[in-house]
Every structure is written in structure tokens, then in C-alpha cells.
Write an enzyme that holds these catalytic residues in place. Structure first.
Site, PDB file in Angstrom:
ATOM      1  CB  THR A 982       7.266  -2.333  -7.459  1.00 49.19           C
ATOM      2  OG1 THR A 982       8.287  -3.141  -8.052  1.00 49.19           O
ATOM      3  CG2 THR A 982       7.589  -0.865  -7.674  1.00 49.19           C
ATOM      4  CB  CYS A 983       8.407  -7.313  -5.369  1.00 49.77           C
ATOM      5  SG  CYS A 983       9.582  -6.914  -4.048  1.00 49.77           S
TER       6      CYS A 983
END
EC number: 2.3.2.26
Length: 1015
Positions: A982-983
Site C-alpha cells: 500500500t505504501c
């Protein structure tokens, strides 16, 4: 011969004065040069008169005695020389003369008190034969009585306001005699009072009253009717009778000028207040004041002190009596119009009140010139503020609108136009002078002002004709819009109603306006506000008509009315938008102005210092939300450019332990300056074994850090935040019990949220609306309470609509707080434990309870959070958005995910490309998902279930799909689940062979939240 010479001399003197010589003297040859000049005749004449008076006085002593030893009732008969001589030589400064007058008055009073016929005493058997003679004597006698008191007022100051029972005191004797002589039953009363008027009796009585006051603002301790008050009442009552044959008096010496300008007159003459209010005097003198005051403002006395100017004292006294005067059901609207004429003029002259006369600062001080802040005495300000109460306002509205309201669709009647214009002019000046909070509740809940004004506004709008409203505003330019004044008064009063109205009243009962009417109101306000802010240019003050009113503040100038209208209309429209967000009653686009959607407007708004940017500051709801988001995004980009924020130019790198993420981040970031916070920050994680995790932070690790720390710090288990029944977050009022440094932590969390918004990182934190309002520095009200405490809300509604005697419920102005099982009682106002809730103060009680729960309890936490937030996000940026829109900025759009938009802004890696058959299958699967599964997918790959407001073009970094495994992978390798980072907004997708397999694996991953991988 001597008489003729004196007459000739005076005639010649007059001629000399007319010719400009200004001198008159006698010589042996008449007029001409003289070897020995003589004094002017006015001095010689005065000396002659004094000699004559001395001689008559001596003759009087011989006849009647120097102490009136030989005086009896016969002395008052027409054939007696007693009064003729006394009236000739009397000098109020001569103590012996005053003593003689006192003896005579005592004798007269004894006769009257024993039911003697005073007319027969003075006139004999036939009054009509001696009428002129008797009236002359009575006039002179009445005058020397009041003159003697006036000239000895300082010597007798302790007697002047004494009641008539103190009949041995000189001042009381003389005033009681005067009262006897002007008894309304006597045949000469009109002539006598008229004569006293010519002799400026109100000026003399004013001087007597002021001399008798120990303290100009303190009421007299004795509650009995004083002789002086009796005299004032008789004189004022007679002049007010219709018809009255008393001659017209110069306004400078009139009752309104001399007496109404006495500070706190009703405190010193309480019985006269009752006579003034009940017996018709008020109607007469208010009318006379309305006729005289505007053109005679410069005649008001200024003999008390600069803190008690005459115009302000007249205002205070009139306002204090008005509630009684206007309560007479027989009064016509003309009296209300007269009262408004006078009050509006005086209020327009009055400076704004000081904070010492009110409980909180006025919202409107910005309209006042710096040089005219109030210099009035605080007690005078308080008298004026307290007098404009709900009872006065109710009487005014009822009188003005009685019989004028109609349901005709042909437009408002002339009477309705005049009523609306008068009340709006008056209230505009009141709002500009006094703290509006002091009168808004009375206007909103004790009068029918809002329905009356809305009826007028609606008819004007439907007929497309706004008649000129107020005759009191002759100084307005001809091109000023006629809707300006009614809307500027209607808006703050209706806004005040919306602060305390509950959801059932607004949506279900549709009180005080129907939802259809509110929809019309939104359109009217939007059009008017757009004209004020965009269409109508600022008016050049030089083109205004010169005002005849000597106002120092010019509250009724068109620019002041425009300034107030812009603010109050925008506040009302914003509040109506809040209600629409709570439960929709009209389309969101009804609040937008079409002219604000074009590119030219947006370009001007981004530039700043333009009319477009001014609209964004004052009325952002006129601009569509997406346009404001574009402007906000541009402002963020410009800020980053100014501060040199760039991922490559990293100033600070921090090591953060995953199992101590909040504490480490707090210690590392709390000391950074605003400039450092706006710059790029990079982190590296340390795992549970103390080993730094492998990876270079190119922005993705920092995004992961932000997602993790926000998830941890805002978790209710951490103790800084609580959640409502709807799982919306707000500050924990008892946070100090769980964290010693709780306020510093709130500052830090505000900084974190600001950093997330500044960097464009969406975070899935659902905040309560009443907390988001604190980011806008707004106040919360009763209608915000259901989301926090629905049970308390229901109890308050019960009180609000309770039909019985609320005091029987034995409620007091206290509230019980319960944090972690510890109960504490807190007063809502000083002395609240002893202040019982009644039907009169229950609305205030409801206000205070709502304020305590929604604002007061979380004030410290909210303030520190706001300070941290504003380190990165400027107030001006946030003020463009309401609370619902602010939540969208924080967490992204609530609308369905636009899969096509995401696909067109997706990058590919590992051998995938837009036309790859796996990618084709993938997009078909995602598009077939339900909305719930699409949001879960978005959260799985980006960390947030909502998309960017302006589309996936603005997601940073761009969404990317990377191949996980080779194209010829074994079947067991294809059994793997998709994973995400997700980063980096990265999806690692194995090359599944079938659509069904891809769908099954993807659904399993997003529902199990499996496969988080930071690689």
C-alpha cells in the site's frame, strides 16, 4: 415727564442699536456729546428697579410684618396688596424674601388641605370677572415658587426628592404649593402651565432634580412619591393633553430635551414612569420627540458629564419606558413608527458598547470606526442593552405588523412595506450598536419577525419587485438594491433560530419555514450574495447623498449595510448547507453559482487578491466542490514550491520501531519546525528484534508509516479518541487520565493529519462532524448533539417542548460528567447549583448543556489538535470547505469507484501491459465487483477505501500492477494470493489462467486483508 424721557431714551437706544452705535447716553441737549459720560440705561434701569423693590419691601414689612406676623387668608384676596407687593420685590436669592414666601405657602397649603376653595380665595365670588387679574397673580406666584427652589437647590439638595410627608422642609413646601396651583381641576391651569413653559420650567425642574441626586445612576432609597415628582407629573401631563392650549415651546427647553436627558430618570422618579407609561404621556412625548429631535440634536444639554451625554440618556429613558408605552392595545402603529424614528436616530449616533456592558464581545465590532468605541458610562450602556428586551421587541413587531400581513400574491401592501422598512432600519442599527446575542433570542422566539419578513421577501421575489422600504434611509444612493436591508436583518435572526431548532422541527414539522420556502430562500440568498460579491461594484462614498443625521458611525450608510449583508447572508447560507448535508432537502447544486464554474473564475481564485478569491473566503459554497478542490490542490503545490519540498532533498530521516511507532514518532517529529514539517521526511522501520528493515524510502515507506501511525494513534484503545454510536471519532474528554502529555499528543496528531493532507495521502479516519467543525474554528449547537449523545438530545427536546411548569422538575444549571467511572458535577454558569431551570430560561439551559458537551468538554484537546494541524494546513485553505467536504479531503470520495478512471491511470511492471490478457481479465473482474468489494479492493492496494477527489490521476504514486511469478509458472505457484504494497499503491498479481481463478483469489485476498508485503 420722567416717564416720557425714559421711554424716549429706550426708543432712542433701540435706534442707536439698530444704527450700529450700540451706545445711549443723555446730555443737556438730548443726544450728543457730554463732558461727563453716564452709564448705559440698562444698568441705570436695573438700579432704579432695585430701589423701587427695596421701597416696596419696606412698605410690605410695615403692613404685614417682616416675618408675616400680620398675614392671614385675606392676604390672598383680590383686593389685598400682599401678593402684588410680594410678587414685585421677591428675589429667590434673598433669604428674607424666601422666608416670607414660605410663610405664605404654609398658610395656603393649610387652607387647601382643610378643603378650602382656592378659586374663591383668589378671585372672590365671581372668578369670571377677575379672571385675567387672578391668572396673572397665580402665574407669578407659581413661577416664584419653582424659581426659589431652583435658586436654593444646592442649599436644599437633601430635601429636593423628599416625599410630601416631609411638609416642614422649605423645598417640599414650595413644591407642594406649586402642585396645588396647577391642579388640573383649576380653571387657570392651562394659562399657568403655559406661562411656566415660557419661563423654561423644564430646565428649572431639571436643575432641581440633578441637584437632588446623591448619585446620578443610583435609584433613590425612599419609595414614596416626592413633591418634585408630583410637580413634574402635573406639568408634563397637562402639556400632553389634547387639545392643549399651551403655547409651543422651543425644543431646547422642552420636556424631551430637558427631562428625558436626565440620566436614569425613571430610577429617580419611579411614580412618574408609571404615569408616563400608562396615561398617554408616552405616546405624546414620543411623537413630539420624533418631530423635533433629528433637526434639533444640537440643543440637548450636556451638564452632567461626558459619560452621560444627553442623546444617550434620552435613548436609555425612552427604551426603558417603551415596553410599557407600547403595551397599550389601543395604540396604533404610528406610535411604534415614532418610537423607531427616535430610537434609530439615537442608536445611529451612539458608539458601539464596550465589553464591560456585556457578557461577551460583539460580533459586529468590525463595522465600527476605531475612533468611536464607546465612551459611555458602563451603567448607561447596560440600561440601553437591558431595555431592548424580548417584551419591547414583541410589542414593536405586533404594533407594526398588525393588520398588514396578507397572503395576496400581488405584492406587499404599502403598510407592510412601511412596517418592514421601519423595523429593519431599527434592527440594523441595533445590530450595529449592541451585542446581537443580547436580543437575538427575544427576536427569534418571542416575536413573529421571521414569518413576517419572510412573507414580505417571498412576495417581492415572486413578483420580481422590491419596493423601497425605509423612509428613515434617505441617504442611500438610488442604485442600492432594495432587498439589501430586509435580507440583512432577516438572515441573522433566522440563523439564530437554526442554532436551537431541532431536527424534528426543521425536517418534519417544517418550523418556522417549510422546506419549500427554504429551497426558495436558498435561491434568493445565493442570487443576492453573488450580486454583492461579484456583480455590484463597491460604491463610491462620494456619490452618496449627504446625510442630515449627525451620525459619527454612519451605520445606515450603504457600505455598512452591504458589509453586514455579505457576512450575515453567507453565514445563513452556510448553515442551510449544513442542514442540507445532514439530510438533503434540495440539490447540492442549488448552492452553487453557475458563474463560479468557468475557468476564468478558478484562475482568478488561484491568483489571490481578486474578487474570486474574496468569494472563496466569505462564501465558498457558491463555488462547486470540485472547483474548490482544484484550487486547494494548486495552493498545496504552490506551498511546496515555496518551501522547496522535494523527495530528493530530504532534510530528516528517522528510525521508527514498529512496536513503539506512536512514541518514537512523537519524540522524533514533535521538535520539527513548520518549515521542516513541510519538507520531505523519510523513515526506516526497526523490527521487533531491533534490526533495521531493508528498503530505501522513496516515499512509499513514509506513506506506510503514516498509515500505521494514524491507525495506532487514533485507535480508541489508545485513549486519546472516543467514538460515537456511529463509530465516528472525537477527542476523549478524559484523555488526561490516560496520558500525562495528552495535550502535546493532540498537537502531534493534528500535525500528522496535516502532513497527510499536505502530502496528498488519504487516511481512512471517520471523524465526527462536531469535531471537524473545530478544524474550522466553528461552534456546535443543539442539532449537532444527536451524533454524540442521542439520549441527552432526547431529554433536552423533552424540556424544550415541555408544556407544564419546568421549575417543578427541580433542575439546576449544573451538569454531571462521567469519565472512567468518576462522576463530577460542574456548574454551567456561576452560581448554577442554586439557579433553577424555569420556562423563561430553559432555552438558555439547553444551549449551555449542548455547548458543554459539544464544545467545552473537548476545548483543550481540540485547540491543541488545531494548532498542530495549522502548522501545515492554513486556515484559509480549510475555510473553503464545510465539515462533510473536509472529511472527503481527509479520506477521499464516498462515491462509487470509477474503475475506468483507475484503469486509465494505472502503470504496469514485470511484463504486464494494458493489452495483456491477464490485465484484460483483471479489469473485467474488478468492474464486476459490488461497490462494497470495489472499496475493499481499493483499501487493499492503497490503504484507503476511498478514491482521490479529482480522480486517480492525482493518486501518489500512481497505481501499479506488477507480475508476481513467471508466465510459465507451475499450477501450485498460481495458487498464491495477490499481495499488495500500500505504501507504493502496488498490486502484485500472479498470472492466473482463468477469470474465475483470478476472481476467487482476489476476493479472498481483499476480504481477508491478506498478503501485506513491503518489498
Amino acid at each position: 415727564m420722567a416717564t416720557r424721557r425714559r421711554g424716549g431714551a429706550w426708543t432712542s437706544a433701540a435706534g442707536a442699536r439698530r444704527s450700529g452705535t450700540g451706545r445711549c447716553c443723555w446730555s443737556s441737549g438730548g443726544w450728543g456729546s457730554s463732558s461727563r459720560p453716564r452709564p448705559p440705561l440698562r444698568f441705570r434701569g436695573r438700579k432704579v428697579v432695585e430701589i423701587a423693590r427695596f421701597n416696596v419691601r419696606q412698605q410690605f414689612f410695615l403692613t404685614f410684618g417682616d416675618q408675616c406676623q400680620r398675614v392671614d387668608l385675606n392676604c390672598f384676596r383680590p383686593n389685598s396688596e400682599f401678593l402684588r407687593q410680594l410678587l414685585f420685590f421677591f428675589n429667590g436669592k434673598n433669604g428674607n424674601d424666601v422666608s416670607i414666601l414660605l410663610e405664605a405657602c404654609k398658610l395656603l397649603l393649610q387652607y387647601v388641605w382643610h378643603n378650602g376653595d382656592i378659586v374663591s380665595l383668589f378671585a372672590g365670588e365671581d372668578y369670571s370677572l377677575k379672571r385675567s387679574f387672578v391668572e396673572h397673580r397665580i402665574k407669578k406666584l407659581a413661577y416664584i415658587c419653582v424659581q426659589a427652589v431652583y435658586q436654593n437647590r444646592n442649599q436644599w439638595k437633601n430635601q429636593l426628592l423628599m416625599p410630601s410627608k416631609n411638609s416642614s422642609m422649605p423645598a417640599v413646601i414650595l413644591l407642594e404649593t406649586l402642585a396645588c396651583l396647577i391642579n388640573p381641576e383649576l380653571p387657570w391651569v392651562c394659562e399657568v402651565v403655559g406661562y411656566l413653559q415660557q419661563k423654561n420650567v423644564f430646565s428649572l425642574l431639571r436643575g432641581i432634580v440633578l441637584a437632588g441626586l446623591k448619585n446620578v445612576s443610583a435609584p433613590e432609597p425612599d419609595g414614596s412619591l416626592s413633591s418634585l415628582e408630583h410637580v413634574v407629573a402635573l406639568v408634563a401631563s397637562h402639556i400632553s393633553h389634547q387639545p392643549s392650549y399651551c403655547s409651543t415651546v422651543d425644543p431646547k427647553w422642552s420636556f424631551f430635551s430637558q427631562f428625558l436627558s436626565i440620566p436614569f430618570m425613571w430610577h429617580h422618579l419611579p411614580y412618574f414612569k408609571e404615569i408616563f407609561s400608562v396615561k398617554g404621556l408616552g405616546k405624546h412625548y414620543v411623537h413630539q420627540t420624533a418631530l423635533c429631535l433629528p433637526s434639533n440634536h444640537n440643543v440637548l444639554p450636556s451638564d452632567v458629564s461626558p459619560e452621560y451625554p444627553g442623546y444617550a440618556c434620552i435613548l436609555g429613558n425612552l427604551l426603558e419606558a417603551a415596553a410599557f408605552v407600547l403595551s397599550d392595545p389601543k395604540l396604533a402603529s404610528d406610535t411604534a413608527l415614532d418610537f423607531i424614528t427616535v430610537s434609530t436616530f439615537l442608536l445611529d449616533t451612539l458608539p458601539t458598547v464596550t465589553s464591560s456592558a456585556k457578557q461577551y464581545p460583539a460580533e459586529d465590532d468590525e463595522f465600527m470606526d476605531e475612533g468611536v468605541k464607546s465612551s459611555l458610562a458602563v451603567d448607561l450602556e447596560r440600561q440601553i442593552c437591558n431595555a431592548i428586551d424580548s417584551r419591547l421587541l414583541q410589542h414593536l413587531v405586533n404594533l407594526l405588523f398588525q393588520g398588514t400581513l396578507s397572503t395576496s400574491y400581488s405584492g406587499p401592501s404599502d403598510e407592510e412595506v412601511e412596517a418592514v422598512g421601519s423595523i429593519c432600519t431599527f434592527l440594523h442599527v441595533v445590530f450595529s450598536t449592541l451585542p446581537p446575542e443580547l436580543i437575538m433570542t427575544g427576536l427569534a422566539y418571542r416575536t413573529e419577525l421571521v414569518p413576517a419578513l419572510w412573507n414580505f421577501i417571498k412576495k417581492c421575489h415572486e413578483n420580481q419587485r422590491w419596493p423601497f422600504c425605509s423612509k428613515l434611509m434617505t441617504n442611500l444612493p438610488s442604485d442600492a438594491p432594495n432587498w439589501l436591508l430586509p435580507l440583512s436583518v432577516f438572515s441573522p435572526v433566522y440563523k439564530h433560530i437554526l442554532m436551537i431548532v431541532d431536527n424534528e422541527e426543521f425536517y418534519e414539522q417544517e418550523k418556522p419555514l417549510s422546506l419549500n420556502d427554504i429551497r426558495s430562500l436558498v435561491i434568493i440568498l445565493k442570487q443576492a450574495l453573488w450580486q454583492l460579491l461579484w456583480t455590484i461594484p463597491a460604491h463610491n462614498p462620494s456619490t452618496q447623498k449627504a446625510s442630515t443625521i449627525p451620525s459619527r458611525i454612519k451605520k445606515l450608510s450603504v457600505e455598512n449595510i452591504k458589509s453586514r449583508a455579505r457576512i450575515v447572508m453567507s453565514e445563513l447560507l452556510a448553515q442551510l448547507q449544513d442542514w442540507n448535508n445532514r439530510r438533503s432537502f434540495t440539490s447540492a447544486s442549488d448552492f452553487y453559482s453557475q458563474e463560479a464554474t468557468n475557468e476564468n473564475f478558478i484562475s482568478q481564485a488561484i491568483l489571490g487578491n481578486t474578487r474570486a478569491s474574496d468569494i472563496l473566503k466569505l462564501a465558498p459554497f457558491l463555488v462547486p466542490f470540485t472547483s474548490r478542490v482544484r484550487i486547494f490542490t494548486s495552493q498545496l503545490a504552490a506551498s511546496k514550491q515555496r518551501t522547496g519540498s522535494h523527495p530528493i532533498l530530504t532534510r530528516h530521516r528517522f528510525k521508527i520501531r514498529r512496536n513503539r511507532i506512536v512514541e518514537d514518532a512523537f519524540n522524533s517529529l514533535s521538535g520539527l519546525s513548520e518549515e521542516d514539517l513541510r519538507a520531505s521526511i523519510r523513515v526506516s522501520f526497526v523490527n521487533e528484534l531491533g534490526v533495521e528493515e531493508v528498503g530505501i524510502d522513496g516515499g512509499g515507506i513514509f506513506k506506510d508509516f503514516m498509515e500505521n501511525i494514524i491507525q495506532a494513534a487514533f485507535d480508541v484503545q489508545y485513549g486519546l479518541f472516543k467514538e460515537t454510536a456511529d463509530h465516528l471519532l472525537y477527542p476523549n474528554p478524559g484523555s488526561g487520565l490516560t496520558h500525562e502529555q495528552h495535550l502535546q499528543l493532540f498537537h502531534f496528531l493534528g500535525t500528522l493529519l496535516g502532513k497527510a493532507m499536505y502530502e496528498g495521502i488519504l487516511v481512512d479516519i471517520p471523524f465526527a462532524t462536531f469535531f471537524l467543525s473545530k478544524l474550522k474554528e466553528k461552534h456546535n449547537y443543539l442539532h449537532d448533539l444527536p451524533s454524540l449523545d442521542p439520549e441527552l438530545y432526547r431529554h433536552l427536546l423533552f424540556l424544550k417542548h415541555y408544556q407544564g411548569d419546568i421549575s417543578e422538575l427541580e433542575l439546576y444549571f449544573v451538569i454531571v460528567n462521567n469519565e472512567y467511572g468518576e462522576q463530577t458535577e460542574e456548574e454551567l454558569v456561576p452560581g448554577g447549583r442554586d439557579l433553577r431551570v424555569t420556562n423563561e430560561n430553559v432555552i438558555t439551559f439547553i444551549h449551555l448543556i449542548s455547548n458543554h458537551r459539544l464544545n467545552y468538554q473537548i476545548r483543550h484537546q481540540s485547540l491543541h489538535f488545531l494548532r498542530g494541524f495549522q502548522q501545515l494546513i492554513e486556515k484559509e485553505w480549510i475555510d473553503m470547505f464545510n465539515e462533510n467536504e473536509l472529511q472527503l479531503l481527509i479520506s477521499g470520495s464516498l462515491e462509487s469507484m470509477d474503475v475506468d478512471d483507475l484503469r486509465s491511470n494505472t502503470k504496469y511492471a514485470g511484463g504486464y501491459h494494458p493489452d495483456h490478457h491477464v490485465i484484460e481479465m483483471f479489469w473485467e473482474v474488478v468492474k464486476s465487483f459490488s461497490l462494497e468489494h470495489q472499496k475493499k479492493f481499493l483499501k487493499f492496494v492503497t490503504g484507503c477505501s476511498r478514491g482521490p477527489l479529482l480522480g486517480f490521476k492525482y493518486i501518489e504514486p500512481n497505481f501499479c500492477i506488477q507480475r508476481a511469478g513467471s508466465f510459465d509458472a507451475a499450477e501450485e505457484d498460481l495458487d498464491r494470493l495477490p499481495t499488495s504494497a500500500t505504501c507504493m499503491n502496488l498490486l502484485k498479481l500472479p498470472p492466473y489462467r482463468s477469470k474465475e481463478q483470478l476472481r476467487t483469489k482476489l476476493l479472498y485476498a481483499i476480504n481477508a486483508e491478506a498478503g501485506f508485503d513491503l518489498s
